[in-house]
Scaffold this active site. Structure first.
Site, PDB file in Angstrom:
ATOM      1  N   CYS A 182      27.672  18.677  16.705  1.00  0.00           N
ATOM      2  CA  CYS A 182      27.322  20.074  16.391  1.00  0.00           C
ATOM      3  C   CYS A 182      26.329  20.183  15.232  1.00  0.00           C
ATOM      4  O   CYS A 182      25.684  21.221  15.073  1.00  0.00           O
ATOM      5  CB  CYS A 182      28.574  20.880  16.088  1.00  0.00           C
ATOM      6  SG  CYS A 182      29.668  21.012  17.506  1.00  0.00           S
ATOM      7  N   HIS A 191      25.778  27.168  12.377  1.00  0.00           N
ATOM      8  CA  HIS A 191      26.294  26.700  13.661  1.00  0.00           C
ATOM      9  C   HIS A 191      27.341  27.707  14.154  1.00  0.00           C
ATOM     10  O   HIS A 191      28.164  28.199  13.387  1.00  0.00           O
ATOM     11  CB  HIS A 191      26.916  25.320  13.481  1.00  0.00           C
ATOM     12  CG  HIS A 191      27.687  24.871  14.665  1.00  0.00           C
ATOM     13  ND1 HIS A 191      27.162  24.904  15.936  1.00  0.00           N
ATOM     14  CD2 HIS A 191      28.959  24.398  14.794  1.00  0.00           C
ATOM     15  CE1 HIS A 191      28.072  24.461  16.792  1.00  0.00           C
ATOM     16  NE2 HIS A 191      29.168  24.150  16.126  1.00  0.00           N
ATOM     17  N   ASN A 238      30.648  27.963  21.597  1.00  0.00           N
ATOM     18  CA  ASN A 238      30.097  26.871  20.784  1.00  0.00           C
ATOM     19  C   ASN A 238      29.231  25.993  21.690  1.00  0.00           C
ATOM     20  O   ASN A 238      29.750  25.313  22.569  1.00  0.00           O
ATOM     21  CB  ASN A 238      31.261  26.077  20.181  1.00  0.00           C
ATOM     22  CG  ASN A 238      30.798  24.924  19.302  1.00  0.00           C
ATOM     23  OD1 ASN A 238      29.628  24.541  19.321  1.00  0.00           O
ATOM     24  ND2 ASN A 238      31.724  24.360  18.557  1.00  0.00           N
TER      25      ASN A 238
HETATM   26  O1  UT7 Z   1      31.649  22.850  16.150  1.00  0.00           O
HETATM   27  C1  UT7 Z   1      32.580  22.317  15.282  1.00  0.00           C
HETATM   28  C2  UT7 Z   1      33.809  22.057  16.044  1.00  0.00           C
HETATM   29  N1  UT7 Z   1      34.727  23.067  16.307  1.00  0.00           N
HETATM   30  C3  UT7 Z   1      35.171  24.015  15.480  1.00  0.00           C
HETATM   31  O2  UT7 Z   1      34.619  24.337  14.474  1.00  0.00           O
HETATM   32  C4  UT7 Z   1      36.472  24.649  15.853  1.00  0.00           C
HETATM   33  C5  UT7 Z   1      37.391  24.706  14.674  1.00  0.00           C
HETATM   34  N2  UT7 Z   1      38.690  25.271  14.952  1.00  0.00           N
HETATM   35  C6  UT7 Z   1      38.881  26.544  15.390  1.00  0.00           C
HETATM   36  O3  UT7 Z   1      37.958  27.274  15.634  1.00  0.00           O
HETATM   37  C7  UT7 Z   1      40.312  27.047  15.496  1.00  0.00           C
HETATM   38  O4  UT7 Z   1      41.191  26.148  14.852  1.00  0.00           O
HETATM   39  C8  UT7 Z   1      40.771  27.253  16.969  1.00  0.00           C
HETATM   40  C9  UT7 Z   1      40.027  28.430  17.568  1.00  0.00           C
HETATM   41  C10 UT7 Z   1      40.512  25.993  17.775  1.00  0.00           C
HETATM   42  C11 UT7 Z   1      42.270  27.569  16.999  1.00  0.00           C
HETATM   43  O5  UT7 Z   1      42.540  28.705  16.206  1.00  0.00           O
HETATM   44  P1  UT7 Z   1      43.761  28.651  15.179  1.00  0.00           P
HETATM   45  O6  UT7 Z   1      43.863  29.996  14.572  1.00  0.00           O
HETATM   46  O7  UT7 Z   1      43.556  27.492  14.277  1.00  0.00           O
HETATM   47  O8  UT7 Z   1      44.983  28.456  16.171  1.00  0.00           O
HETATM   48  P2  UT7 Z   1      46.051  27.286  16.200  1.00  0.00           P
HETATM   49  O9  UT7 Z   1      45.428  26.010  16.625  1.00  0.00           O
HETATM   50  O10 UT7 Z   1      46.832  27.313  14.925  1.00  0.00           O
HETATM   51  O11 UT7 Z   1      47.012  27.783  17.376  1.00  0.00           O
HETATM   52  C12 UT7 Z   1      47.830  28.949  17.209  1.00  0.00           C
HETATM   53  C13 UT7 Z   1      48.644  29.121  18.464  1.00  0.00           C
HETATM   54  C14 UT7 Z   1      49.366  27.867  18.912  1.00  0.00           C
HETATM   55  O12 UT7 Z   1      50.627  28.253  19.427  1.00  0.00           O
HETATM   56  P3  UT7 Z   1      51.959  28.078  18.544  1.00  0.00           P
HETATM   57  O13 UT7 Z   1      52.053  26.634  18.249  1.00  0.00           O
HETATM   58  O14 UT7 Z   1      51.735  28.929  17.328  1.00  0.00           O
HETATM   59  O15 UT7 Z   1      53.016  28.619  19.454  1.00  0.00           O
HETATM   60  C15 UT7 Z   1      48.517  27.338  20.040  1.00  0.00           C
HETATM   61  O16 UT7 Z   1      49.269  26.594  20.982  1.00  0.00           O
HETATM   62  O17 UT7 Z   1      47.780  29.471  19.571  1.00  0.00           O
HETATM   63  C16 UT7 Z   1      48.035  28.610  20.676  1.00  0.00           C
HETATM   64  N3  UT7 Z   1      46.806  28.453  21.425  1.00  0.00           N
HETATM   65  C17 UT7 Z   1      46.389  29.316  22.357  1.00  0.00           C
HETATM   66  N4  UT7 Z   1      46.952  30.428  22.850  1.00  0.00           N
HETATM   67  C18 UT7 Z   1      46.286  31.095  23.807  1.00  0.00           C
HETATM   68  C19 UT7 Z   1      45.859  27.479  21.281  1.00  0.00           C
HETATM   69  N5  UT7 Z   1      44.848  27.710  22.147  1.00  0.00           N
HETATM   70  C20 UT7 Z   1      45.156  28.830  22.824  1.00  0.00           C
HETATM   71  C21 UT7 Z   1      44.503  29.572  23.820  1.00  0.00           C
HETATM   72  N6  UT7 Z   1      45.110  30.697  24.283  1.00  0.00           N
HETATM   73  N7  UT7 Z   1      43.315  29.207  24.329  1.00  0.00           N
END
Ligand code: UT7
Length: 315
Positions: free
Chosen positions: A105, A242, A272
């Protein structure tokens, strides 16, 4: 500037029919509403070529004027030769050099800095700097934690020597700072490759850890380019980061002291797109008249590796 996107739009609502997710979750956690997906037979090189042709048109330059292509991608058409030489041949260029650059990225910031340095060193006169990706090809479409985040696209810029000594022109790349730290390599990676598994593999990510790093640890490169160029956040006309997640972008802008109205945001439309995200955003903000000649533009990215970097550009 030029850009290219596949025709096919994949919405959050469609994704909710494929995996256990919802438009509300994706939109509230990332800002993403839709992304583009390459058609069958549409490769990274095709998107790159279209973006490159658009950039050449916009710059009023011919392909034959180009003697360097630096193409940032983590999703090349083939293991080798580089996608850059494929684009070079389709553009009918038989001189100069073309190569791919792999910094995921952060690829566009790395590629821009590299092309700028090669021009400054006298190794090239006029470069196409391209970010092009088909991340849809390396996603695990059953993994809701990653497949909702990424999309396909390409963007390109034409960079040329402005005359005089290196650094003599008031326009162009004023300062860059590049970083990487491979101790974070298992937080965002693809679980395959030609040497290790002889497969292409799928993207894997520990999202929260990437998120934290993207917001907190990347400030160093921005402070470095500000110091090198002798400017402050107040001098920045446009912040073009980005485009991974609106929450990361908002938090980074706040931390850097950049007002929200100076931030260029395209993640809602494209998701992304890795190395393509900054040039896609630049193309949009320059073609709609937001970025004007003389504006100070700050580019910043972070990605797998981890890699990160920033460039300060006088438009
Ligand atoms: O380009 C550089 C690379 N990428 C990035 O910069 C991405 C960096 N990370 C992020 O943008 C965020 O961490 C994410 C968007 C990937 C995730 O957001 P988050 O607020 O950190 O969510 P989380 O991983 O803490 O997940 C919260 C909950 C979890 O459920 P539990 O464990 O709380 O019950 C996940 O299982 O959301 C759940 N979850 C989803 N629910 C519905 C994870 N993905 C999904 C989904 N739909 N697609």
């Amino acid at each position: 500037m030029g850009s290219a996107l596949p025709e096919r739009v994949l919405t959050n609502h469609e994704l909710a029919e494929m995996v256990d997710t919802s438009h509300e979750w994706i939109h509230s956690r990332t800002g993403i509403e839709a992304r583009r997906i390459a058609a069958e037979g549409e490769f990274t090189s095709h998107l790159a070529e279209r973006a490159a042709r658009a950039a050449l048109d916009h710059a009023g330059r011919e392909a034959r004027d180009v003697d360097l292509i630096v193409l940032a991608t983590a999703t090349p058409d083939n293991t080798f030769p580089s996608t850059a030489v494929e684009v070079q041949s389709r553009l009918g260029i038989e001189r100069g050099a073309a190569f791919d650059l792999h910094a995921v990225c952060s690829g566009f910031v790395y590629a821009l800095s590299t092309a700028d340095a090669l021009i400054a060193q006298g190794l090239a006169e006029r470069a196409l700097v391209i970010g092009a990706e088909t991340f849809s090809r390396i996603l695990d479409w059953t993994d809701r934690t990653t497949c909702v985040l990424f999309g396909d696209g390409a963007g390109a810029v034409v960079l040329e020597r402005a005359g005089g000594a290196a650094g003599a022109s008031p326009r162009g790349v004023l300062a860059s700072s590049l970083r990487s730290n491979g101790t974070h390599k298992d937080k965002l990676y693809v679980d395959g490759g030609p040497s290790s598994t002889q497969t292409v593999g799928h993207l894997r990510m520990r999202g929260q850890e990437v998120f934290r790093f993207a917001v907190s640890a990347t400030v160093d490169v921005v402070e470095t380019v500000f110091a090198k160029a002798g400017v402050t956040a107040d001098d920045v006309a446009w912040f073009v980061p980005h485009q991974a997640n609106k929450r990361i972008i908002d938090a980074s802008a706040k931390k850097l002291g950049i007002a929200p109205e100076k931030v260029v945001l395209t993640v809602q439309h494209h998701g992304n797109t890795s190395a393509a995200s900054i040039p896609l955003a630049l193309a949009e903000a320059s073609s709609d008249g937001r970025i004007k000649e003389g504006d100070l533009v700050l580019l910043e990215a972070m990605g797998g590796g981890f890699t990160w970097g920033a460039s300060l550009v006088r438009w």
